[in-house]
Design a protein around this motif. Structure first.
Motif, short mmCIF file in Angstrom:
data_model
loop_
_atom_site.label_atom_id
_atom_site.label_comp_id
_atom_site.label_asym_id
_atom_site.label_seq_id
_atom_site.Cartn_x
_atom_site.Cartn_y
_atom_site.Cartn_z
N MET A 64 0.84 -1.18 0.00
CA MET A 64 0.00 0.00 0.00
C MET A 64 0.88 1.24 0.00
N LYS A 65 0.48 2.23 -0.81
CA LYS A 65 1.18 3.51 -0.83
C LYS A 65 0.26 4.58 -0.26
N GLN A 66 0.88 5.49 0.49
CA GLN A 66 0.11 6.54 1.16
C GLN A 66 0.63 7.90 0.74
N ALA A 67 -0.30 8.83 0.53
CA ALA A 67 0.05 10.22 0.19
C ALA A 67 -0.83 11.16 1.00
N LEU A 68 -0.30 12.35 1.27
CA LEU A 68 -1.04 13.39 1.97
C LEU A 68 -1.43 14.46 0.97
N VAL A 69 -2.64 15.00 1.12
CA VAL A 69 -3.16 15.99 0.18
C VAL A 69 -3.58 17.23 0.95
N PHE A 70 -3.05 18.38 0.51
CA PHE A 70 -3.32 19.66 1.16
C PHE A 70 -3.66 20.72 0.13
N SER A 71 -4.27 21.79 0.61
CA SER A 71 -4.50 22.96 -0.23
C SER A 71 -4.67 24.19 0.64
N ASP A 72 -4.47 25.33 0.01
CA ASP A 72 -4.84 26.63 0.55
C ASP A 72 -4.30 26.91 1.95
N SER A 73 -2.99 26.85 2.09
CA SER A 73 -2.38 27.22 3.38
C SER A 73 -2.19 28.73 3.49
N HIS A 74 -2.12 29.42 2.37
CA HIS A 74 -2.04 30.88 2.33
C HIS A 74 -0.96 31.44 3.26
N ALA B 57 4.32 10.62 -0.61
CA ALA B 57 4.19 11.79 -1.48
C ALA B 57 3.29 12.81 -0.81
N VAL B 58 3.47 14.06 -1.23
CA VAL B 58 2.60 15.16 -0.80
C VAL B 58 2.06 15.81 -2.07
N PHE B 59 0.74 15.99 -2.11
CA PHE B 59 0.09 16.72 -3.19
C PHE B 59 -0.42 18.03 -2.59
N PHE B 60 -0.01 19.15 -3.18
CA PHE B 60 -0.44 20.47 -2.69
C PHE B 60 -1.13 21.20 -3.84
N PRO C 152 10.88 14.65 3.09
CA PRO C 152 11.71 13.90 2.14
C PRO C 152 10.89 13.35 0.98
N TYR C 153 9.55 13.43 1.07
CA TYR C 153 8.69 12.90 0.04
C TYR C 153 8.71 13.79 -1.20
N PRO C 154 8.39 13.22 -2.36
CA PRO C 154 8.16 14.09 -3.52
C PRO C 154 6.96 14.99 -3.23
N VAL C 155 7.06 16.24 -3.63
CA VAL C 155 5.97 17.19 -3.45
C VAL C 155 5.49 17.61 -4.84
N TYR C 156 4.23 17.32 -5.13
CA TYR C 156 3.60 17.73 -6.38
C TYR C 156 2.75 18.95 -6.05
N MET C 157 3.11 20.10 -6.64
CA MET C 157 2.49 21.36 -6.23
C MET C 157 2.08 22.17 -7.46
N VAL C 158 0.85 22.67 -7.44
CA VAL C 158 0.37 23.54 -8.52
C VAL C 158 0.13 24.95 -7.98
N ARG C 159 0.06 25.88 -8.90
CA ARG C 159 -0.13 27.29 -8.56
C ARG C 159 -1.61 27.59 -8.37
N GLY C 160 -1.90 28.35 -7.33
CA GLY C 160 -3.26 28.81 -7.10
C GLY C 160 -3.42 30.25 -7.53
N ASN C 161 -4.63 30.76 -7.38
CA ASN C 161 -4.91 32.13 -7.80
C ASN C 161 -4.23 33.18 -6.92
N CYS C 162 -3.71 32.80 -5.77
CA CYS C 162 -2.99 33.74 -4.89
C CYS C 162 -1.48 33.51 -4.89
N ASP C 163 -0.99 32.65 -5.74
CA ASP C 163 0.44 32.34 -5.81
C ASP C 163 1.14 33.24 -6.83
#
Length: 161
Positions: free
Chosen positions: A1-11, A29-32, A48-59
């Motif tokens: 099993m693989k586990q990843a954490l998912v976050f958004s909008d920390s501002h 992995a971390v998805f932001f 230490p995990y790979p971080v996959y991050m996209v730009r938001g409207n406030c970035d």
């Protein structure tokens, strides 16, 4: 099993997110999903995990992609902040995910957690880890686990100090 954490909008407020990272040492992995606001490097250094991050409207002034499509544990995952699609409703986001041939589409922007598990597509918004807008105003994130069989389990979690 693989586990990843998912976050958004920390501002620009990563304290809750950094605390959550400590609680999941087995994550791979971390998805932001946007609106990290100047904390991109701090987040990448914190794990230490790979971080996959996209730009938001406030970035503003961040050199992040508007969307990413990647593979994780055998699933095709499409990430966007959502602000370019949600003005036209969820069907616009579903259409975008279908264009990407995604098994899982992740988005943020609303600051409200959302999970829709369809037969061919999972839509996930983890809510906001620092500035929630849903009833109760509790910061939220998601834990995604993918079994070797391909079965996906997603849990929306409330952050409590």
């Amino acid at each position: 099993m693989k586990q990843a954490l998912v976050f958004s909008d920390s501002h620009g407020r990563l304290d809750n997110l950094l605390d959550v990272l400590k609680q999941y040492p087995g994550a791979e992995a971390v998805f932001f999903l946007g609106d990290v606001e100047r904390d991109e490097d701090r987040l990448r250094r914190a794990t230490p995990y790979p971080v996959y991050m996209v730009r938001g409207n406030c970035d503003y002034r961040l050199d992040l992609p508007m969307q990413i499509v990647t593979e994780f544990a055998g699933k095709r995952i499409a990430l966007c902040h959502g602000h370019r699609y949600l003005n036209y409703g969820m069907d616009s986001l579903r259409y975008w995910a279908a264009e990407q041939k995604a098994d899982i589409a992740m988005f943020g922007h609303t600051h409200k957690p959302f999970l829709e598990e369809g037969e061919s597509l999972i839509l996930l918004n983890p809510g906001s880890i620092s500035r929630p807008r849903q009833d109760g105003f509790i910061p939220t994130y998601a834990v995604m686990e993918i079994e070797e069989t391909g079965e996906v389990h997603i849990q929306l979690c409330e952050y409590k100090k």
